[in-house]
Design an enzyme around this catalytic site. Structure first.
Site, PDB file in Angstrom:
ATOM      1  N   ASP A  12     -17.108  -7.467 -15.793  1.00  0.00           N
ATOM      2  CA  ASP A  12     -17.149  -8.858 -14.924  1.00  0.00           C
ATOM      3  C   ASP A  12     -16.356  -9.458 -13.955  1.00  0.00           C
ATOM      4  O   ASP A  12     -16.666 -10.044 -13.944  1.00  0.00           O
ATOM      5  CB  ASP A  12     -17.571  -9.997 -16.320  1.00  0.00           C
ATOM      6  CG  ASP A  12     -19.421  -8.449 -16.809  1.00  0.00           C
ATOM      7  OD1 ASP A  12     -20.338  -7.915 -16.078  1.00  0.00           O
ATOM      8  OD2 ASP A  12     -19.485  -9.060 -18.276  1.00  0.00           O
ATOM      9  N   LYS A  15     -16.350  -6.871  -9.599  1.00  0.00           N
ATOM     10  CA  LYS A  15     -16.287  -5.841  -8.990  1.00  0.00           C
ATOM     11  C   LYS A  15     -17.071  -5.477  -7.779  1.00  0.00           C
ATOM     12  O   LYS A  15     -16.608  -5.339  -6.621  1.00  0.00           O
ATOM     13  CB  LYS A  15     -16.210  -5.034  -9.746  1.00  0.00           C
ATOM     14  CG  LYS A  15     -14.410  -4.693 -10.763  1.00  0.00           C
ATOM     15  CD  LYS A  15     -15.353  -3.378 -12.001  1.00  0.00           C
ATOM     16  CE  LYS A  15     -16.263  -3.469 -12.463  1.00  0.00           C
ATOM     17  NZ  LYS A  15     -16.134  -4.701 -13.863  1.00  0.00           N
ATOM     18  N   GLY A  39     -23.161  -4.617 -15.078  1.00  0.00           N
ATOM     19  CA  GLY A  39     -24.367  -5.204 -13.771  1.00  0.00           C
ATOM     20  C   GLY A  39     -22.974  -5.707 -12.857  1.00  0.00           C
ATOM     21  O   GLY A  39     -22.148  -6.932 -13.472  1.00  0.00           O
ATOM     22  N   HIS A  40     -23.822  -5.197 -11.377  1.00  0.00           N
ATOM     23  CA  HIS A  40     -22.539  -5.598 -10.420  1.00  0.00           C
ATOM     24  C   HIS A  40     -23.500  -6.443 -10.120  1.00  0.00           C
ATOM     25  O   HIS A  40     -24.322  -6.336  -8.918  1.00  0.00           O
ATOM     26  CB  HIS A  40     -21.681  -4.320  -9.520  1.00  0.00           C
ATOM     27  CG  HIS A  40     -21.139  -3.186 -10.499  1.00  0.00           C
ATOM     28  ND1 HIS A  40     -20.636  -2.797 -10.451  1.00  0.00           N
ATOM     29  CD2 HIS A  40     -20.484  -3.722 -11.868  1.00  0.00           C
ATOM     30  CE1 HIS A  40     -19.769  -2.115 -11.514  1.00  0.00           C
ATOM     31  NE2 HIS A  40     -20.151  -2.401 -12.280  1.00  0.00           N
ATOM     32  N   GLN A 223     -17.399  -1.646 -15.841  1.00  0.00           N
ATOM     33  CA  GLN A 223     -17.223  -1.785 -17.130  1.00  0.00           C
ATOM     34  C   GLN A 223     -15.110  -2.665 -17.127  1.00  0.00           C
ATOM     35  O   GLN A 223     -15.166  -2.320 -15.351  1.00  0.00           O
ATOM     36  CB  GLN A 223     -16.789  -0.787 -17.928  1.00  0.00           C
ATOM     37  CG  GLN A 223     -17.918  -0.709 -18.604  1.00  0.00           C
ATOM     38  CD  GLN A 223     -19.534   0.622 -17.981  1.00  0.00           C
ATOM     39  OE1 GLN A 223     -18.873   1.183 -17.655  1.00  0.00           O
ATOM     40  NE2 GLN A 223     -20.071  -0.709 -17.766  1.00  0.00           N
TER      41      GLN A 223
HETATM   42  P1  GDP Z   1     -18.467  -6.653 -11.794  1.00  0.00           P
HETATM   43  O1  GDP Z   1     -19.251  -6.039 -13.586  1.00  0.00           O
HETATM   44  O2  GDP Z   1     -17.463  -7.059 -12.317  1.00  0.00           O
HETATM   45  O3  GDP Z   1     -18.984  -6.389 -11.144  1.00  0.00           O
HETATM   46  O4  GDP Z   1     -19.153  -8.668 -11.690  1.00  0.00           O
HETATM   47  P2  GDP Z   1     -19.998  -9.725 -12.458  1.00  0.00           P
HETATM   48  O5  GDP Z   1     -21.485  -9.159 -11.550  1.00  0.00           O
HETATM   49  O6  GDP Z   1     -21.309  -9.013 -13.578  1.00  0.00           O
HETATM   50  O7  GDP Z   1     -19.437 -10.752 -12.685  1.00  0.00           O
HETATM   51  C1  GDP Z   1     -18.954 -11.235 -12.009  1.00  0.00           C
HETATM   52  C2  GDP Z   1     -19.832 -12.844 -11.297  1.00  0.00           C
HETATM   53  O8  GDP Z   1     -19.503 -13.722 -10.485  1.00  0.00           O
HETATM   54  C3  GDP Z   1     -21.340 -12.402 -10.791  1.00  0.00           C
HETATM   55  O9  GDP Z   1     -22.060 -13.236 -10.590  1.00  0.00           O
HETATM   56  C4  GDP Z   1     -20.242 -13.243  -8.742  1.00  0.00           C
HETATM   57  O10 GDP Z   1     -21.346 -13.066  -8.397  1.00  0.00           O
HETATM   58  C5  GDP Z   1     -19.752 -13.922  -9.090  1.00  0.00           C
HETATM   59  N1  GDP Z   1     -18.727 -14.305  -8.793  1.00  0.00           N
HETATM   60  C6  GDP Z   1     -18.096 -13.733  -7.775  1.00  0.00           C
HETATM   61  N2  GDP Z   1     -16.797 -13.565  -7.510  1.00  0.00           N
HETATM   62  C7  GDP Z   1     -16.787 -15.151  -7.597  1.00  0.00           C
HETATM   63  C8  GDP Z   1     -15.720 -15.934  -7.552  1.00  0.00           C
HETATM   64  O11 GDP Z   1     -15.182 -15.825  -6.520  1.00  0.00           O
HETATM   65  N3  GDP Z   1     -16.332 -17.260  -8.133  1.00  0.00           N
HETATM   66  C9  GDP Z   1     -17.399 -17.466  -8.531  1.00  0.00           C
HETATM   67  N4  GDP Z   1     -17.735 -18.255  -8.201  1.00  0.00           N
HETATM   68  N5  GDP Z   1     -18.514 -15.970  -8.810  1.00  0.00           N
HETATM   69  C10 GDP Z   1     -17.884 -15.093  -8.406  1.00  0.00           C
HETATM   70  P1  IMO Z   2     -19.568  -4.196 -15.396  1.00  0.00           P
HETATM   71  O1  IMO Z   2     -19.618  -3.007 -14.821  1.00  0.00           O
HETATM   72  C1  IMO Z   2     -18.983  -6.031 -19.394  1.00  0.00           C
HETATM   73  C2  IMO Z   2     -19.065  -4.167 -23.108  1.00  0.00           C
HETATM   74  C3  IMO Z   2     -20.812  -4.708 -23.893  1.00  0.00           C
HETATM   75  C4  IMO Z   2     -19.722  -4.455 -25.357  1.00  0.00           C
HETATM   76  C5  IMO Z   2     -19.455  -2.589 -24.961  1.00  0.00           C
HETATM   77  C6  IMO Z   2     -19.714  -1.483 -25.336  1.00  0.00           C
HETATM   78  O2  IMO Z   2     -20.294  -5.409 -15.401  1.00  0.00           O
HETATM   79  O3  IMO Z   2     -18.548  -4.740 -15.968  1.00  0.00           O
HETATM   80  P2  IMO Z   2     -21.911  -0.227 -24.710  1.00  0.00           P
HETATM   81  O4  IMO Z   2     -23.376  -0.545 -24.221  1.00  0.00           O
HETATM   82  O5  IMO Z   2     -21.380  -0.016 -23.520  1.00  0.00           O
HETATM   83  O6  IMO Z   2     -21.987   0.198 -25.776  1.00  0.00           O
HETATM   84  O7  IMO Z   2     -21.025  -1.307 -25.143  1.00  0.00           O
HETATM   85  O8  IMO Z   2     -17.993  -2.905 -23.854  1.00  0.00           O
HETATM   86  N1  IMO Z   2     -19.900  -4.143 -21.968  1.00  0.00           N
HETATM   87  C7  IMO Z   2     -19.575  -4.962 -20.508  1.00  0.00           C
HETATM   88  N2  IMO Z   2     -18.973  -5.364 -21.303  1.00  0.00           N
HETATM   89  N3  IMO Z   2     -18.908  -6.247 -18.349  1.00  0.00           N
HETATM   90  C8  IMO Z   2     -19.310  -4.385 -18.355  1.00  0.00           C
HETATM   91  O9  IMO Z   2     -19.684  -3.752 -17.510  1.00  0.00           O
HETATM   92  C9  IMO Z   2     -19.937  -3.939 -19.753  1.00  0.00           C
HETATM   93  N4  IMO Z   2     -20.739  -2.856 -19.911  1.00  0.00           N
HETATM   94  C10 IMO Z   2     -20.309  -2.339 -20.906  1.00  0.00           C
HETATM   95  O10 IMO Z   2     -21.280  -5.642 -23.776  1.00  0.00           O
HETATM   96  O11 IMO Z   2     -18.782  -4.602 -25.842  1.00  0.00           O
HETATM   97 MG    MG Z   3     -20.949  -7.205 -14.408  1.00  0.00          MG
END
Ligand code: GDP
Ligand code: IMO
Ligand code: MG
Length: 423
Positions: A12, A15, A39-40, A223
């Site tokens: 999270d 990315k 979840g991206h 991840q």
């Molecule tokens: P990922 O799994 O690495 O793709 O990250 P996620 O999408 O799960 O979580 C990142 C969250 O932060 C998402 O809701 C993005 O829309 C948000 N986000 C990304 N970059 C920024 C930033 O620079 N500032 C803020 N406030 N939110 C951001």
């Molecule tokens: P993105 O791509 C954050 C965490 C789960 C748990 C551990 C194992 O959005 O960054 P799993 O279901 O993979 O066996 O769970 O890994 N986890 C993540 N945490 N971002 C993710 O993906 C994750 N994918 C798995 O919360 O701790």
């Molecule tokens: Mg994510």
């Protein structure tokens, strides 16, 4: 030029947003591991897109998006994601999306086992419950069923039969579960096969052809490095190689196809699920970061645990992945703070550790050693040039760059595509 975008923390990191931006420079975007545990999020013109299986480059309609052989794919989740995108006006075509015939398929018995195992463990992992671990278990036990098998109903049914006999026997004995119906699952999955078939191909040959033609390939990590099954905080990890090492086994391209590694890290740290997290904040500050940063899981909606930036971990991840440059995201989340801390080492009794200790028992007991930085108390979301950043914010990101040992190429100051500072 081919490059990878890798998470340097516990996932999270943002990315998805960075991959969406960098996709402009690529012809092909390929996911190499994980499944719909990811979840991206990408925000384009205030519209929020959530990707779980489909590469985050798909908003660029002229690109080829590949789901590589290292992935585990839940067909139901995939079809749901395609439907969601269609309802948002994005009709992903088989010309645009290519799914590896060698990727493994997630079945209901994988999701079920994920839940059973979590309930029985004395140390819960806090998985996403999507069946990711059990599907990889079957892959390595050589009893997995792959996407290509779905296209051959006879073979598919014989492999499914073997699995159902084994699973039903074990689940009944160990978990008291009544069992799965082979007919029901076969009917369900052969139904999915019809819809998925147009997307399926030999992605290894495809990627090699594209590479030979000199197309630019972006490897999309899911991840983060600290969730990598070999190099993360085991056992509180996911079941794949989220770090750079997963790229080659997960796509079939060789190491020399990778020219550059871009690491993504947040300006602070978050973690979902269980496991040690030395810089976690349990006070009101942690809640403030969660609220301001919208730190709730894209996949499960769970609140993310929040804490200060851990330079020891990110330095380890930079080294492990051979990171050439880093992107710092969510700097804006720190805009209102008076002071900001960064973990620069760990204390364990009388000892000071400067590197990440592999021993989870040690890592669970370390106390962070902090360096404190002055807050900038300025809204950074509208800034687009590094020279416009307040002095204190520049000091903060420069210190991170020094501490982790990598130059910074971008700083993200908001969720929208446009909210980015390029350096
Ligand atoms: P990922 O799994 O690495 O793709 O990250 P996620 O999408 O799960 O979580 C990142 C969250 O932060 C998402 O809701 C993005 O829309 C948000 N986000 C990304 N970059 C920024 C930033 O620079 N500032 C803020 N406030 N939110 C951001
Ligand atoms: P993105 O791509 C954050 C965490 C789960 C748990 C551990 C194992 O959005 O960054 P799993 O279901 O993979 O066996 O769970 O890994 N986890 C993540 N945490 N971002 C993710 O993906 C994750 N994918 C798995 O919360 O701790
Ligand atoms: Mg994510």
């Amino acid at each position: 030029m081919n490059f990878a975008v890798i998470g340097l923390q516990w996932g999270d990191e943002g990315k998805g947003k960075i991959i969406d931006i960098l996709s402009v420079e690529a012809d092909v975007i390929v996911r190499y591991q994980g499944g719909n545990n990811a979840g991206h999020t990408v925000v384009k013109d205030s519209v929020r897109y959530a990707f779980h299986l489909i590469p985050s480059g798909v908003l660029h309609e002229d690109k080829v998006c590949v789901m590589g052989n290292g992935m585990v794919i839940d067909p139901l989740a995939l079809l749901h994601e395609l439907d969601e995108l269609r309802s948002q006006g994005l009709d992903v075509s088989p010309r645009q999306l290519k799914i590896s015939e060698n990727a493994h398929i997630i079945f209901p018995y994988h999701r079920k086992l994920d839940g059973f195992r979590e309930r029985l463990r004395s140390n819960r992992i806090g998985t996403t419950g999507r069946g990711i671990g059990p599907c990889y278990m079957d892959k390595y036990a050589r009893s997995g069923i792959r996407v290509g098998d779905l296209l051959n109903p006879k073979l598919f049914i014989s492999k499914l039969k073997d699995n159902i006999i084994e699973k039903n026997g074990i689940y009944r004995q160990v978990f008291g579960y009544d069992g799965f119906s082979e007919e029901e699952i076969a009917r369900e999955y052969l139904g999915y096969a019809e819809k998925i078939t147009p997307f399926v191909c030999d992605t290894v040959s495809l990627l090699h052809e594209l590479w030979r033609e000199g197309r630019s390939i972006l490897f999309e990590g899911a991840q983060g490095t600290m969730l990598d099954v070999d190099f993360g905080t085991y056992p509180f990890v996911t079941s794949s190689n989220a770090s750079v090492s997963g790229i080659f086994s997960g796509t079939g391209l060789p190491p020399k196809a990778l020219d550059k590694v871009i690491g993504v890290c947040k300006a602070y740290t978050t973690r979902v699920g269980e496991g040690p997290f030395p810089t976690e904040l349990f006070d009101d500050l942690g809640n403030r970061l969660r609220d301001k940063g919208g730190e709730f899981g894209t996949t499960t909606g769970r609140p993310r645990r929040c804490g200060w930036f851990d330079a020891v971990l990110v330095r380890y991840a930079v080294r492990l992945n051979g990171v050439d440059e880093i992107v710092i995201t969510k700097l804006d989340v720190l805009d209102e703070l008076d002071e900001i801390k960064v973990c620069v080492g760990y204390r364990l009794g009388d000892e000071v550790l400067k590197t990440y200790p592999f021993d989870i028992e040690v890592f669970s007991n370390v106390e962070p050693i902090y360096e404190t930085f002055k807050g900038w108390k300025t809204d950074t979301t509208a800034l687009r040039d590094i020279s416009d950043l307040p002095r204190e914010a520049r000091d903060y990101i420069d210190a991170i760059s020094d501490l982790v040992g990598a130059k910074i190429s971008m700083v993200s100051v908001g969720s929208d595509r446009e909210e980015i500072i390029r350096i």
